[in-house]
Design a protein around this motif. Structure first.
Motif, PDB file in Angstrom:
ATOM      1  N   LEU A 208     -27.157   3.351   2.713  1.00  0.00           N
ATOM      2  CA  LEU A 208     -26.794   2.748   3.992  1.00  0.00           C
ATOM      3  C   LEU A 208     -27.899   2.949   5.032  1.00  0.00           C
ATOM      4  CD1 LEU A 208     -24.537   1.157   5.320  1.00  0.00           C
ATOM      5  CD2 LEU A 208     -23.532   3.327   6.065  1.00  0.00           C
ATOM      6  N   VAL A 209     -28.560   4.112   4.973  1.00  0.00           N
ATOM      7  CA  VAL A 209     -29.609   4.397   5.947  1.00  0.00           C
ATOM      8  C   VAL A 209     -30.767   3.407   5.841  1.00  0.00           C
ATOM      9  CG1 VAL A 209     -30.889   6.013   4.468  1.00  0.00           C
ATOM     10  CG2 VAL A 209     -30.986   6.263   6.969  1.00  0.00           C
ATOM     11  N   ASP A 210     -30.947   2.829   4.651  1.00  0.00           N
ATOM     12  CA  ASP A 210     -32.032   1.872   4.452  1.00  0.00           C
ATOM     13  C   ASP A 210     -31.789   0.560   5.190  1.00  0.00           C
ATOM     14  OD1 ASP A 210     -33.476   3.597   2.838  1.00  0.00           O
ATOM     15  OD2 ASP A 210     -32.415   2.976   1.032  1.00  0.00           O
ATOM     16  N   ARG A 211     -30.564   0.365   5.683  1.00  0.00           N
ATOM     17  CA  ARG A 211     -30.252  -0.859   6.407  1.00  0.00           C
ATOM     18  C   ARG A 211     -30.402  -0.682   7.916  1.00  0.00           C
ATOM     19  NH1 ARG A 211     -25.135  -4.060   4.525  1.00  0.00           N
ATOM     20  NH2 ARG A 211     -26.451  -5.664   5.450  1.00  0.00           N
ATOM     21  N   MET A 212     -30.844   0.493   8.335  1.00  0.00           N
ATOM     22  CA  MET A 212     -30.993   0.749   9.766  1.00  0.00           C
ATOM     23  C   MET A 212     -32.270   0.100  10.305  1.00  0.00           C
ATOM     24  SD  MET A 212     -29.586   4.669  10.052  1.00  0.00           S
ATOM     25  CE  MET A 212     -29.490   4.617  11.844  1.00  0.00           C
ATOM     26  N   ASN A 213     -32.434   0.149  11.612  1.00  0.00           N
ATOM     27  CA  ASN A 213     -33.577  -0.449  12.286  1.00  0.00           C
ATOM     28  C   ASN A 213     -34.878   0.039  11.659  1.00  0.00           C
ATOM     29  OD1 ASN A 213     -35.783  -0.692  14.273  1.00  0.00           O
ATOM     30  ND2 ASN A 213     -34.191  -1.408  15.672  1.00  0.00           N
ATOM     31  N   GLN A 214     -35.673  -0.889  11.155  1.00  0.00           N
ATOM     32  CA  GLN A 214     -36.901  -0.516  10.456  1.00  0.00           C
ATOM     33  C   GLN A 214     -37.964   0.029  11.402  1.00  0.00           C
ATOM     34  OE1 GLN A 214     -37.108  -0.476   6.982  1.00  0.00           O
ATOM     35  NE2 GLN A 214     -34.928  -0.767   7.393  1.00  0.00           N
ATOM     36  N   GLU A 215     -37.958  -0.430  12.646  1.00  0.00           N
ATOM     37  CA  GLU A 215     -38.906   0.113  13.629  1.00  0.00           C
ATOM     38  C   GLU A 215     -38.621   1.585  13.887  1.00  0.00           C
ATOM     39  OE1 GLU A 215     -41.477  -1.379  14.768  1.00  0.00           O
ATOM     40  OE2 GLU A 215     -41.107  -3.483  14.306  1.00  0.00           O
ATOM     41  N   VAL A 216     -37.346   1.933  13.975  1.00  0.00           N
ATOM     42  CA  VAL A 216     -36.963   3.333  14.192  1.00  0.00           C
ATOM     43  C   VAL A 216     -37.332   4.173  12.970  1.00  0.00           C
ATOM     44  CG1 VAL A 216     -35.041   4.928  14.569  1.00  0.00           C
ATOM     45  CG2 VAL A 216     -35.115   2.753  15.806  1.00  0.00           C
ATOM     46  N   LYS A 217     -37.077   3.644  11.796  1.00  0.00           N
ATOM     47  CA  LYS A 217     -37.365   4.396  10.572  1.00  0.00           C
ATOM     48  C   LYS A 217     -38.848   4.728  10.447  1.00  0.00           C
ATOM     49  CE  LYS A 217     -35.549   3.919   6.631  1.00  0.00           C
ATOM     50  NZ  LYS A 217     -35.203   3.387   5.312  1.00  0.00           N
ATOM     51  N   GLN A 218     -39.694   3.845  10.953  1.00  0.00           N
ATOM     52  CA  GLN A 218     -41.130   4.062  10.828  1.00  0.00           C
ATOM     53  C   GLN A 218     -41.674   5.066  11.839  1.00  0.00           C
ATOM     54  OE1 GLN A 218     -43.281   0.340  10.738  1.00  0.00           O
ATOM     55  NE2 GLN A 218     -41.787  -0.583   9.354  1.00  0.00           N
ATOM     56  N   LEU A 219     -40.896   5.352  12.888  1.00  0.00           N
ATOM     57  CA  LEU A 219     -41.350   6.311  13.892  1.00  0.00           C
ATOM     58  C   LEU A 219     -41.289   7.725  13.331  1.00  0.00           C
ATOM     59  CD1 LEU A 219     -39.610   5.104  17.173  1.00  0.00           C
ATOM     60  CD2 LEU A 219     -41.982   4.723  16.471  1.00  0.00           C
ATOM     61  N   LYS A 220     -42.253   8.534  13.703  1.00  0.00           N
ATOM     62  CA  LYS A 220     -42.242   9.945  13.337  1.00  0.00           C
ATOM     63  C   LYS A 220     -41.651  10.761  14.480  1.00  0.00           C
ATOM     64  CE  LYS A 220     -46.380   9.572  10.419  1.00  0.00           C
ATOM     65  NZ  LYS A 220     -47.776  10.047  10.203  1.00  0.00           N
ATOM     66  N   PRO A 221     -40.877  11.797  14.181  1.00  0.00           N
ATOM     67  CA  PRO A 221     -40.378  12.667  15.255  1.00  0.00           C
ATOM     68  C   PRO A 221     -41.547  13.265  16.029  1.00  0.00           C
ATOM     69  CG  PRO A 221     -39.292  13.147  13.166  1.00  0.00           C
ATOM     70  CD  PRO A 221     -40.430  12.222  12.852  1.00  0.00           C
ATOM     71  N   SER A 222     -41.285  13.681  17.247  1.00  0.00           N
ATOM     72  CA  SER A 222     -42.331  14.265  18.088  1.00  0.00           C
ATOM     73  C   SER A 222     -42.961  15.476  17.407  1.00  0.00           C
ATOM     74  CB  SER A 222     -41.742  14.706  19.437  1.00  0.00           C
ATOM     75  OG  SER A 222     -42.648  15.526  20.145  1.00  0.00           O
ATOM     76  N   ASP A 223     -44.268  15.400  17.136  1.00  0.00           N
ATOM     77  CA  ASP A 223     -44.914  16.537  16.479  1.00  0.00           C
ATOM     78  C   ASP A 223     -45.023  17.733  17.422  1.00  0.00           C
ATOM     79  OD1 ASP A 223     -46.974  15.607  18.108  1.00  0.00           O
ATOM     80  OD2 ASP A 223     -48.233  14.931  16.465  1.00  0.00           O
ATOM     81  N   ILE A 224     -45.010  17.474  18.740  1.00  0.00           N
ATOM     82  CA  ILE A 224     -45.024  18.575  19.710  1.00  0.00           C
ATOM     83  C   ILE A 224     -43.740  19.383  19.602  1.00  0.00           C
ATOM     84  CG2 ILE A 224     -45.034  19.144  22.174  1.00  0.00           C
ATOM     85  CD1 ILE A 224     -46.819  16.731  22.632  1.00  0.00           C
TER      86      ILE A 224
ATOM     87  N   VAL B  47     -43.307   1.534  23.132  1.00  0.00           N
ATOM     88  CA  VAL B  47     -44.018   0.270  22.930  1.00  0.00           C
ATOM     89  C   VAL B  47     -43.730  -0.282  21.530  1.00  0.00           C
ATOM     90  CG1 VAL B  47     -46.312  -0.761  22.645  1.00  0.00           C
ATOM     91  CG2 VAL B  47     -45.848   0.722  24.613  1.00  0.00           C
ATOM     92  N   LEU B  48     -43.830   0.571  20.528  1.00  0.00           N
ATOM     93  CA  LEU B  48     -43.611   0.137  19.144  1.00  0.00           C
ATOM     94  C   LEU B  48     -42.171  -0.313  18.911  1.00  0.00           C
ATOM     95  CD1 LEU B  48     -45.635   2.947  17.330  1.00  0.00           C
ATOM     96  CD2 LEU B  48     -46.312   0.551  17.604  1.00  0.00           C
ATOM     97  N   LEU B  49     -41.222   0.399  19.494  1.00  0.00           N
ATOM     98  CA  LEU B  49     -39.813   0.025  19.324  1.00  0.00           C
ATOM     99  C   LEU B  49     -39.516  -1.363  19.884  1.00  0.00           C
ATOM    100  CD1 LEU B  49     -37.832   3.314  20.078  1.00  0.00           C
ATOM    101  CD2 LEU B  49     -37.804   2.004  17.950  1.00  0.00           C
ATOM    102  N   ASN B  50     -40.317  -1.788  20.837  1.00  0.00           N
ATOM    103  CA  ASN B  50     -40.122  -3.106  21.428  1.00  0.00           C
ATOM    104  C   ASN B  50     -40.942  -4.185  20.732  1.00  0.00           C
ATOM    105  OD1 ASN B  50     -38.287  -3.043  23.942  1.00  0.00           O
ATOM    106  ND2 ASN B  50     -39.512  -1.183  24.154  1.00  0.00           N
ATOM    107  N   GLY B  51     -41.499  -3.853  19.564  1.00  0.00           N
ATOM    108  CA  GLY B  51     -42.228  -4.840  18.788  1.00  0.00           C
ATOM    109  C   GLY B  51     -43.600  -5.166  19.352  1.00  0.00           C
ATOM    110  N   ALA B  52     -44.079  -4.325  20.258  1.00  0.00           N
ATOM    111  CA  ALA B  52     -45.392  -4.524  20.852  1.00  0.00           C
ATOM    112  C   ALA B  52     -46.399  -3.568  20.218  1.00  0.00           C
ATOM    113  CB  ALA B  52     -45.327  -4.326  22.362  1.00  0.00           C
TER     114      ALA B  52
END
Length: 387
Positions: free
Chosen positions: A3-19, A132-137
């Motif tokens: 089911l998680v594979d059907r989630m927003n692909q832009e969100v899935k590609q983001l990495k958590p804050s490394d800080i 920016v990335l989440l907005n497709g920019a």
């Protein structure tokens, strides 16, 4: 398919804050001095806390207007005018957001269409990039490390011209996280001369405006009012990071669109927090001064200590960070911070986290107690001498 594979692909590609991941990873080290996450170590002023408490006691437990309490918007307009010579109508040009972060999210979401580009000078606070990335920019980075960490107008013009069919906005953050560098009036005039040639926004994040140590902060809202969306708030100026109250100001028609996103995202900012912020802006214009004086003493101590330890330290003009350059033998900033945490029990943030131009540096936060700064400086000096 999970089911998680059907989630927003832009969100899935983001990495958590490394800080945040690094901060969590080293937090279990016993006795570690953490000079990592950036927030004041002072408490919210008593009169501001009292206003928040009074709001609760007066049963102000209902929604406010999505754009914020009228009294707070009026106070914000007056505060920005008094401090920074801007002119914002509190009814139509001021929006109260969930911290400056809420302003960043709502502003960029309202501005951007898929395929747009946003020019971002680096090193910089990395939050703008995933939004920016989440907005497709797409972010367009300009490395400022060879220019004293200042965005030069000729490099801005070149970046705009190279992307003029797609560029929608330029991001400024000053005094800058992570470098502590800020822009003076001449710098801003030169950038504005470039920006006004194009139909683009400048998103000017000025949350550290009151922590300007040399000269007086100049707002892009004064310099370029028709194109600037200015972000500010009480988090740094009044030690209110956890209250989550930000200010977004700009042209009325633009603020109307940004306000839609904020409304759909948070409905409204917490009522008692807004009352506290109103008190801070109305009756606490000088509340920052004691903090500012303390930060300057801490900054000056740390600059001297780190320089003696072998790091190259530019003199920051604002905020509460030092962006120290590592010796060539220690150029890998991630390797350096993990080793420093394990062996010297001092935690700082790798410069690589802040985009192009950040590698080879570390960000050291000095809004900590002098006792912690002295202990950290001793440990860093010992580590540098033995590696």
């Amino acid at each position: 398919m999970a089911l998680v594979d059907r989630m927003n692909q832009e969100v899935k590609q983001l990495k958590p804050s490394d800080i945040l991941q690094f901060n969590a990873a080293i937090s279990g080290i016993e006795g570690i001095v953490k000079l990592t996450l950036g927030e004041p170590d002072f408490s919210t002023p008593e009169h501001v806390k009292a206003a928040g408490i009074a709001s609760i006691e007066n049963n102000e437990s209902h929604y406010t207007q999505s754009k914020g309490l009228q009294g707070l918007r009026a106070a914000a307009s007056h505060y920005l005018a008094t401090k920074y010579n801007t002119k914002y109508d509190p009814e139509s040009q001021i929006l109260i957001t969930a911290g400056a972060t809420g302003g960043i999210y709502s502003s960029l979401t309202a501005m951007l269409n898929k395929g747009d580009t946003v020019i971002i000078p680096t090193p910089i606070f990395p939050l703008y990039i995933p939004i920016v990335l989440l907005n497709g920019a797409k972010p367009i980075f300009i490395d400022t490390s060879e220019d004293g960490f200042i965005l030069k107008p000729e490099k801005l013009q070149k970046a705009i011209e190279a992307n003029k069919d797609t560029v929608k906005a330029v991001v400024l953050n000053y005094p800058t996280n992570p470098t502590g560098v800020t822009y003076d009036r001449a710098d801003l005039d030169a950038l504005a001369a470039v920006i006004k040639q194009y139909e683009i926004f400048v998103l000017s994040d000025e949350i550290y405006s009151e922590l300007t140590y040399t000269g007086k902060h100049v707002s892009m809202g004064e310099i370029l009012p028709d194109q600037a969306v200015v972000l500010n708030g009480v988090s740094k100026s009044h030690a209110m990071t956890g209250w989550r109250v930000g200010i977004t100001a700009g042209p009325a028609d633009v603020i109307q669109q940004i306000g839609k996103v904020s409304e759909f995202t948070i409905t409204s900012v917490t009522t008692n927090a807004q009352r506290a912020a109103e008190e801070a802006l109305k009756n606490g214009m000088d509340d920052t001064q004691p903090m500012k004086e303390a930060y300057m003493k801490r900054r000056d101590f740390l600059i001297k200590a780190l320089t003696a330890a072998g790091l190259t330290v530019p003199n920051p003009d604002g905020a509460f960070y030092i962006f120290a350059k590592l010796p060539e033998r220690m150029h890998d900033s991630w390797k350096f911070v993990y080793a420093l945490a394990r062996e010297a029990k001092v935690a700082v943030i790798p410069g690589a986290s802040f985009g192009p131009g950040g590698e080879g540096y570390v960000r050291i936060y000095y809004a900590a107690s002098m006792a912690d700064l002295k202990l950290a400086a001793e440990r860093i000096a010992k580590y540098m001498a033995t590696h």
